[in-house]
Design a protein around this motif. Sequence first.
Motif, PDB file in Angstrom:
ATOM      1  N   ARG A   1       0.866  -1.185   0.000  1.00  0.00           N
ATOM      2  CA  ARG A   1       0.000   0.000   0.000  1.00  0.00           C
ATOM      3  C   ARG A   1       0.898   1.229   0.000  1.00  0.00           C
ATOM      4  NH1 ARG A   1      -5.387  -0.828   1.265  1.00  0.00           N
ATOM      5  NH2 ARG A   1      -5.912  -2.979   1.804  1.00  0.00           N
TER       6      ARG A   1
ATOM      7  N   ARG B   1       2.370   1.299 -11.932  1.00  0.00           N
ATOM      8  CA  ARG B   1       1.321   0.591 -12.650  1.00  0.00           C
ATOM      9  C   ARG B   1       1.912  -0.462 -13.602  1.00  0.00           C
ATOM     10  NH1 ARG B   1      -1.574   0.128  -9.559  1.00  0.00           N
ATOM     11  NH2 ARG B   1      -3.403   1.313  -9.016  1.00  0.00           N
TER      12      ARG B   1
ATOM     13  N   GLN C   1      -1.681  -1.219  -4.012  1.00  0.00           N
ATOM     14  CA  GLN C   1      -2.797  -0.333  -3.704  1.00  0.00           C
ATOM     15  C   GLN C   1      -2.242   1.092  -3.625  1.00  0.00           C
ATOM     16  OE1 GLN C   1      -6.209  -1.535  -3.268  1.00  0.00           O
ATOM     17  NE2 GLN C   1      -5.070  -3.135  -4.359  1.00  0.00           N
TER      18      GLN C   1
ATOM     19  N   THR D   1      -2.352   5.255  -3.652  1.00  0.00           N
ATOM     20  CA  THR D   1      -3.059   6.509  -3.377  1.00  0.00           C
ATOM     21  C   THR D   1      -2.216   7.661  -3.892  1.00  0.00           C
ATOM     22  OG1 THR D   1      -4.195   5.669  -1.403  1.00  0.00           O
ATOM     23  CG2 THR D   1      -3.931   8.056  -1.570  1.00  0.00           C
TER      24      THR D   1
ATOM     25  N   GLU E   1      -5.929   3.615  -7.065  1.00  0.00           N
ATOM     26  CA  GLU E   1      -7.180   3.225  -6.426  1.00  0.00           C
ATOM     27  C   GLU E   1      -7.848   4.419  -5.756  1.00  0.00           C
ATOM     28  OE1 GLU E   1      -5.537   0.004  -7.877  1.00  0.00           O
ATOM     29  OE2 GLU E   1      -4.411   1.198  -6.417  1.00  0.00           O
ATOM     30  N   ARG E   2      -7.035   5.358  -5.257  1.00  0.00           N
ATOM     31  CA  ARG E   2      -7.582   6.548  -4.595  1.00  0.00           C
ATOM     32  C   ARG E   2      -6.832   7.778  -5.072  1.00  0.00           C
ATOM     33  NH1 ARG E   2      -7.834   7.119   1.675  1.00  0.00           N
ATOM     34  NH2 ARG E   2      -5.606   6.679   1.464  1.00  0.00           N
TER      35      ARG E   2
END
Length: 291
Positions: A2, A20, A27, A29, A46-47
């Motif tokens: 994350r 990516r 995950q 952000t 994701e965010r």
Amino acid sequence: MRLTIVGCGYVGMALARELRRHHSQAQLTLTTTSEERRGELEPLAERVLICNASKTDELYKALIDADVAVVCLGPKGDRQVDAEGYRQTFLDSLNCLQQLLPKLPKLKQISYTSSCSVYGNADGGWVDETTPAQPRDEHSAVLLDAEQLLQDAAAIPKKRVCILRLAALHGPGRDLDQRFQGLAGQTRAGDGQGFTNWIHVADAAGALLRSIEEGWSGVVNVVNDEPIRLADLVDGVLRRQGLAAIQWSGATKQGGCNRRISNHRLKALGYELRQPTILGQRGVLEVSQVP
């Protein structure tokens, strides 16, 4: 994994694309201070959060679940800001991060993009990570103070901090042809013999990615293999475009930072540069399409 990128500007965007490609299951952000950029960033993460990193609640929301934070701060907009603007961007944000760290037990790795400008002038000599920093203006002094805040954070158990000092950036969106073409045929102060130091944005992002993957710590200079004299660089750019060379007045130019910055530690850590030089074999500028 994350991961949160705090400040998704030129380098942050390049890193997001690298993640990516190579870590599609991460995950991710991304934060920005501009609502207008949300649509550009959303395909990469994701965010996407609108976040002023100097505001505790906003930064905490961005980092609460992160194992890794990459901090790529920069003043908002394209204009040069004064030293106070730098303090608000860098020191206020890193003070906020430092205060939050005890509340972020999951966060193990922090990678931060600083600048080689903290070294100051070396009269053409070589400098490396062991060279004492000697900022020559208020802006670079702020950057050094920001580094110190993160060095203090490194003393916290189970927190690794890597400070990547970037050279001047070039690459897509910061094309050197456009940057220098307005100088064609002009007379400029000095002799152009001072050294400049550069890094392609793909290598800035690549080094950040490796710092995350391998848990680097300490200070790492992120520069290419070729410190290059200003006259050689500008003349190479103009020659490739068929433009008139600069005429140098020969008068001493005050206030410059003439130094050659070593990337030996970067290489010792195993990073292989994608763009090791800024000039090609024939003495003309290489064109890279690396995103």
